[in-house]
Design a protein around this motif. Sequence first.
Motif, mmCIF file in Angstrom:
data_model
loop_
_atom_site.group_PDB
_atom_site.id
_atom_site.type_symbol
_atom_site.label_atom_id
_atom_site.label_comp_id
_atom_site.label_asym_id
_atom_site.label_seq_id
_atom_site.Cartn_x
_atom_site.Cartn_y
_atom_site.Cartn_z
ATOM 1 N N MET A 1 -21.700 61.563 14.574
ATOM 2 C CA MET A 1 -22.262 60.845 13.439
ATOM 3 C C MET A 1 -23.089 61.763 12.550
ATOM 4 S SD MET A 1 -24.689 57.487 13.454
ATOM 5 C CE MET A 1 -24.379 56.222 12.251
ATOM 6 N N ASN A 2 -23.940 62.598 13.167
ATOM 7 C CA ASN A 2 -24.757 63.512 12.386
ATOM 8 C C ASN A 2 -23.917 64.478 11.582
ATOM 9 O OD1 ASN A 2 -27.084 62.359 13.236
ATOM 10 N ND2 ASN A 2 -27.461 63.803 14.915
ATOM 11 N N GLU A 3 -22.797 64.910 12.144
ATOM 12 C CA GLU A 3 -21.942 65.844 11.427
ATOM 13 C C GLU A 3 -21.378 65.187 10.170
ATOM 14 O OE1 GLU A 3 -21.691 68.947 12.024
ATOM 15 O OE2 GLU A 3 -20.270 69.348 10.408
ATOM 16 N N LEU A 4 -21.061 63.871 10.279
ATOM 17 C CA LEU A 4 -20.571 63.154 9.107
ATOM 18 C C LEU A 4 -21.667 63.009 8.068
ATOM 19 C CD1 LEU A 4 -18.487 60.334 10.842
ATOM 20 C CD2 LEU A 4 -17.607 62.339 9.642
ATOM 21 N N MET A 5 -22.896 62.787 8.529
ATOM 22 C CA MET A 5 -23.998 62.600 7.599
ATOM 23 C C MET A 5 -24.367 63.896 6.893
ATOM 24 S SD MET A 5 -24.838 59.507 7.435
ATOM 25 C CE MET A 5 -24.677 57.969 8.326
ATOM 26 N N HIS A 6 -24.198 65.020 7.574
ATOM 27 C CA HIS A 6 -24.550 66.292 6.966
ATOM 28 C C HIS A 6 -23.733 66.495 5.694
ATOM 29 C CE1 HIS A 6 -25.896 70.334 6.529
ATOM 30 N NE2 HIS A 6 -24.665 70.803 6.537
ATOM 31 N N GLY A 7 -24.418 66.776 4.595
ATOM 32 C CA GLY A 7 -23.714 66.953 3.339
ATOM 33 C C GLY A 7 -23.517 65.658 2.575
ATOM 34 N N LEU A 8 -24.184 64.541 2.989
ATOM 35 C CA LEU A 8 -24.078 63.283 2.261
ATOM 36 C C LEU A 8 -24.408 63.519 0.796
ATOM 37 C CD1 LEU A 8 -23.652 60.195 2.687
ATOM 38 C CD2 LEU A 8 -26.141 60.007 2.872
ATOM 39 N N ARG A 9 -23.486 63.129 -0.096
ATOM 40 C CA ARG A 9 -23.682 63.374 -1.517
ATOM 41 C C ARG A 9 -22.875 62.374 -2.323
ATOM 42 N NH1 ARG A 9 -23.603 68.401 -2.461
ATOM 43 N NH2 ARG A 9 -23.718 69.029 -0.288
ATOM 44 N N GLY A 10 -22.943 62.497 -3.640
ATOM 45 C CA GLY A 10 -22.170 61.628 -4.509
ATOM 46 C C GLY A 10 -22.599 60.177 -4.394
ATOM 47 N N PRO A 11 -21.683 59.223 -4.626
ATOM 48 C CA PRO A 11 -22.024 57.792 -4.586
ATOM 49 C C PRO A 11 -22.654 57.359 -3.265
ATOM 50 C CG PRO A 11 -19.866 58.104 -5.583
ATOM 51 C CD PRO A 11 -20.276 59.446 -5.050
ATOM 52 N N ALA A 12 -22.205 57.951 -2.150
ATOM 53 C CA ALA A 12 -22.782 57.586 -0.853
ATOM 54 C C ALA A 12 -24.254 57.975 -0.787
ATOM 55 C CB ALA A 12 -22.006 58.261 0.276
ATOM 56 N N LEU A 13 -24.581 59.148 -1.329
ATOM 57 C CA LEU A 13 -25.982 59.568 -1.398
ATOM 58 C C LEU A 13 -26.763 58.623 -2.304
ATOM 59 C CD1 LEU A 13 -28.353 61.525 -1.015
ATOM 60 C CD2 LEU A 13 -27.410 62.898 -2.879
ATOM 61 N N ASP B 1 -41.604 65.676 12.453
ATOM 62 C CA ASP B 1 -41.165 64.954 13.657
ATOM 63 C C ASP B 1 -40.366 63.711 13.274
ATOM 64 O OD1 ASP B 1 -42.504 66.834 15.168
ATOM 65 O OD2 ASP B 1 -44.310 65.603 15.413
ATOM 66 N N ALA B 2 -40.804 63.021 12.218
ATOM 67 C CA ALA B 2 -40.114 61.803 11.785
ATOM 68 C C ALA B 2 -38.716 62.121 11.265
ATOM 69 C CB ALA B 2 -40.936 61.092 10.711
ATOM 70 N N VAL B 3 -38.567 63.246 10.560
ATOM 71 C CA VAL B 3 -37.241 63.652 10.088
ATOM 72 C C VAL B 3 -36.321 63.925 11.268
ATOM 73 C CG1 VAL B 3 -35.957 65.471 8.882
ATOM 74 C CG2 VAL B 3 -38.024 64.515 7.852
ATOM 75 N N GLU B 4 -36.851 64.562 12.284
ATOM 76 C CA GLU B 4 -36.037 64.831 13.472
ATOM 77 C C GLU B 4 -35.599 63.524 14.122
ATOM 78 O OE1 GLU B 4 -36.053 67.789 17.361
ATOM 79 O OE2 GLU B 4 -37.930 67.389 16.284
ATOM 80 N N GLY C 1 -32.786 61.983 12.245
ATOM 81 C CA GLY C 1 -31.513 62.612 12.569
ATOM 82 C C GLY C 1 -30.924 62.098 13.862
ATOM 83 N N LYS C 2 -31.767 61.919 14.866
ATOM 84 C CA LYS C 2 -31.286 61.435 16.159
ATOM 85 C C LYS C 2 -30.728 60.021 16.053
ATOM 86 C CE LYS C 2 -34.480 64.280 18.891
ATOM 87 N NZ LYS C 2 -35.691 64.281 19.757
ATOM 88 N N LEU C 3 -31.311 59.222 15.154
ATOM 89 C CA LEU C 3 -30.894 57.823 15.019
ATOM 90 C C LEU C 3 -29.751 57.640 14.021
ATOM 91 C CD1 LEU C 3 -34.439 56.167 14.950
ATOM 92 C CD2 LEU C 3 -32.807 56.153 16.850
ATOM 93 N N GLY C 4 -29.506 58.655 13.194
ATOM 94 C CA GLY C 4 -28.458 58.537 12.190
ATOM 95 C C GLY C 4 -28.934 57.970 10.867
ATOM 96 N N ILE D 1 -34.457 71.691 10.538
ATOM 97 C CA ILE D 1 -34.282 70.451 11.302
ATOM 98 C C ILE D 1 -33.429 69.457 10.524
ATOM 99 C CG2 ILE D 1 -35.522 68.405 12.133
ATOM 100 C CD1 ILE D 1 -37.777 70.297 12.992
ATOM 101 N N ALA D 2 -33.729 69.313 9.237
ATOM 102 C CA ALA D 2 -32.973 68.369 8.413
ATOM 103 C C ALA D 2 -31.494 68.738 8.376
ATOM 104 C CB ALA D 2 -33.553 68.332 7.004
ATOM 105 N N LYS D 3 -31.217 70.026 8.242
ATOM 106 C CA LYS D 3 -29.824 70.469 8.195
ATOM 107 C C LYS D 3 -29.134 70.254 9.531
ATOM 108 C CE LYS D 3 -26.902 74.428 7.040
ATOM 109 N NZ LYS D 3 -26.870 75.859 6.604
ATOM 110 N N ASP D 4 -29.815 70.644 10.601
ATOM 111 C CA ASP D 4 -29.218 70.506 11.929
ATOM 112 C C ASP D 4 -28.985 69.042 12.295
ATOM 113 O OD1 ASP D 4 -29.226 73.226 12.194
ATOM 114 O OD2 ASP D 4 -31.046 73.302 13.440
ATOM 115 N N MET D 5 -29.894 68.176 11.845
ATOM 116 C CA MET D 5 -29.818 66.772 12.229
ATOM 117 C C MET D 5 -29.049 65.920 11.226
ATOM 118 S SD MET D 5 -31.398 67.030 15.062
ATOM 119 C CE MET D 5 -31.498 65.330 15.558
ATOM 120 N N GLY D 6 -28.627 66.516 10.130
ATOM 121 C CA GLY D 6 -27.814 65.786 9.164
ATOM 122 C C GLY D 6 -28.577 64.818 8.289
ATOM 123 N N VAL D 7 -29.856 65.110 8.005
ATOM 124 C CA VAL D 7 -30.678 64.216 7.179
ATOM 125 C C VAL D 7 -30.876 64.840 5.805
ATOM 126 C CG1 VAL D 7 -32.884 62.997 6.985
ATOM 127 C CG2 VAL D 7 -31.886 63.438 9.246
#
Length: 698
Positions: free
Chosen positions: A1-13, A92-95, A98-101, A129-135
């Motif tokens: 899930m995090n891998e899908l979130m990483h790079g969220l952009r465009g209309p979805a963002l 910590d909250a950003v991490e 990421g864990k929760l998606g 952290i944001a990049k690794d966690m996909g946030v």
Amino acid sequence: MNELMHGLRGPALGQALLNPKKIALVGVSDDLSKTTARPLRFLRTAGYGGTIYTINPTRKVVQGEPAYPSLSALPEVPDHAFILTNSELAIDAVEECGKLGIPVATIMAAGFSESGHEGVKREQRLKAIAKDMGVRVLGPSSLGVINVREKLVLTANAAFAEADLPAGGIFCASQSGSMLGALTSRGRARNIGFAGLVSVGGESDLCIGEICEATLDDPNVTGYMLFLESMRHADALHRFALGAAARGKPVVAFKLGRSEVAAELAVSHTGALAGEDSVADTFFSDCGIARVETLDGLLEAMPLLARIPASASHHGGRKPTVGVVTTTGGGAAMAVDQLGIRGVNVIPPSKETLKRLAERGIEASGAAIVDLTLAGTKYEVMKATLEVMQSAPEFDMVLATVGSSARYQPDLAVAPVIDSAHAGKPLACFVVPEAPDALKRLTEAGVPSFRTPEACGDVIAAAFRRRAPVPQLPPPPAAKGERMLDEASAYKMLTPLGVPHAAYAVLAVDAPVPALPFPFPVVVKVLHEEIAHKTDVGGVILNVDSTASLAEAMARIKLNVEKNRPGTVVRQVLVQAMSKGLGEVLVGFRRDADVGPVVMLAAGGVLTEIYRDRALRLAPVTVEVAREMVKEVRALEALAGYRGRQEGDLEAVAQAVAAFSQLALLKDEVVLEAEMNPLIVRPKGDGALAVDALVRLG
């Protein structure tokens, strides 16, 4: 899930950031006097219809609503987390996001890169952290986002305590969070509505360009208002500008920092002439963005920008022209002054236009301002005048200036302007007195209208400065280490591009003087990659007329340079045929750290930095664009046959500028800075020749 979130952009963002259905407020306070209490209160007051979760580990109830100890304790995953804690807890909250998606987190806290060495390390950790966690992160130092139609007031900005913000088509993005309140309050007074607003803060991840790009296909957004403090992430801003232009959505920007700041590492005149703000101006114009210099202009620009599209050759290099019709000569004169100092020509009607006015019973003197005096307060007189002037070919647009009648008879005063607004050439209105009712009517009718002569001149000039956005270049190749080229090596790089230069020979100072492949007289110059400005160290001798004089000149240059630059060893000189012409220009290239490559044409010679007579564009440019640049340099008017003088080969100058700008496209080298100073302008038909060149690679 995090891998899908990483790079969220465009209309979805855009959906997650600006139209979330579920929000978590992390660290929200129960104390209504605190800043961290505002987002919950504002959301409830605005009537936000989505789900709001409050996170506070020390309380079970916040502002009368149940609170959760952590994001992990929530019954479902939110779309957007607004983090209101201090900087360490925010990471910590950003991490945890990421864990929760949770795809998007906004951070209000400061204490990152702006706060010194420890803050820089803290921001680096946040980014990793944001990049690794996909946030995707908005901020830090962001005051939040607002979506007016969805009643999303996800902000800690105190200005949004005022309910019922008018809805409109403008999306406003600001690097200063506090400015959002100023713009909305001033906009409210002008009956200007917003579709959305965002405070981008430190732009550690999400930046203005990417956020605006995510809203491009939102039908509720019709234009963009930007408040900028820097040009960071200019590549994303450029990409967004291309998308906005393709969709016909105008963009207006106010950027702080009008003072000229030359690049610290500049070694050329180009670095001093193409300072930070000049490059910003060029970037905005070549991206089709209207840059204004007044706050009133920022707020009042959109209706006119919608009527005047950016164009690559809007005037073929000439100044834009405006026709002015007025009922108050003094008020019109103020607007004319503001237009004139910004390079916009106010011109009188042509003889044909005067004839057409007379046929409608309107007597005009042929002065630059068509002053109707009291007669202009009559609907039929003003309406007929506007019809004639809006169809006159000599004007690019028409400005109606309305006097006291706008305050005391608003219906009558602005009715002919409203009824003419979409009938021909672009039409704008400057209302001289304080006349809120008249201005309200103009705004509701979509007529460009201005409260001050300064904003009037500012917006009209900014609208005409725009050009059709130029395409983005691919990223440059990886740098191989910074180094300077000597003059001969610079010519070898420029020659394949089609850049002309005078014939030259490279001679060793300790060897016998050989026969030259060109006749005397010649110029002799030190050839050394570390010496950019040769005259400063005694490294140039002109008018050398014999072999003996050449040997003497070589020895003198070696002595001069080694005396003026202790530790420097002179081994070679460049000998060049003396070239005469009608004038000189400077052609420069610079790869700006923010906006990328720019090319410059300026009045040449050693005093070029004093005169500051130049034209700039994002590089590379076509010959057509280079011709426009030639017309913008005032000094070159003297070489265009001025008062019967011999014409210079300005077409050859344009060809040389276009060829030189191709340095931006080199695939094997990254050119940081380059310059031809001077480029000799010879008589028309005889071309132009570079007689000095420097190149800095990186």
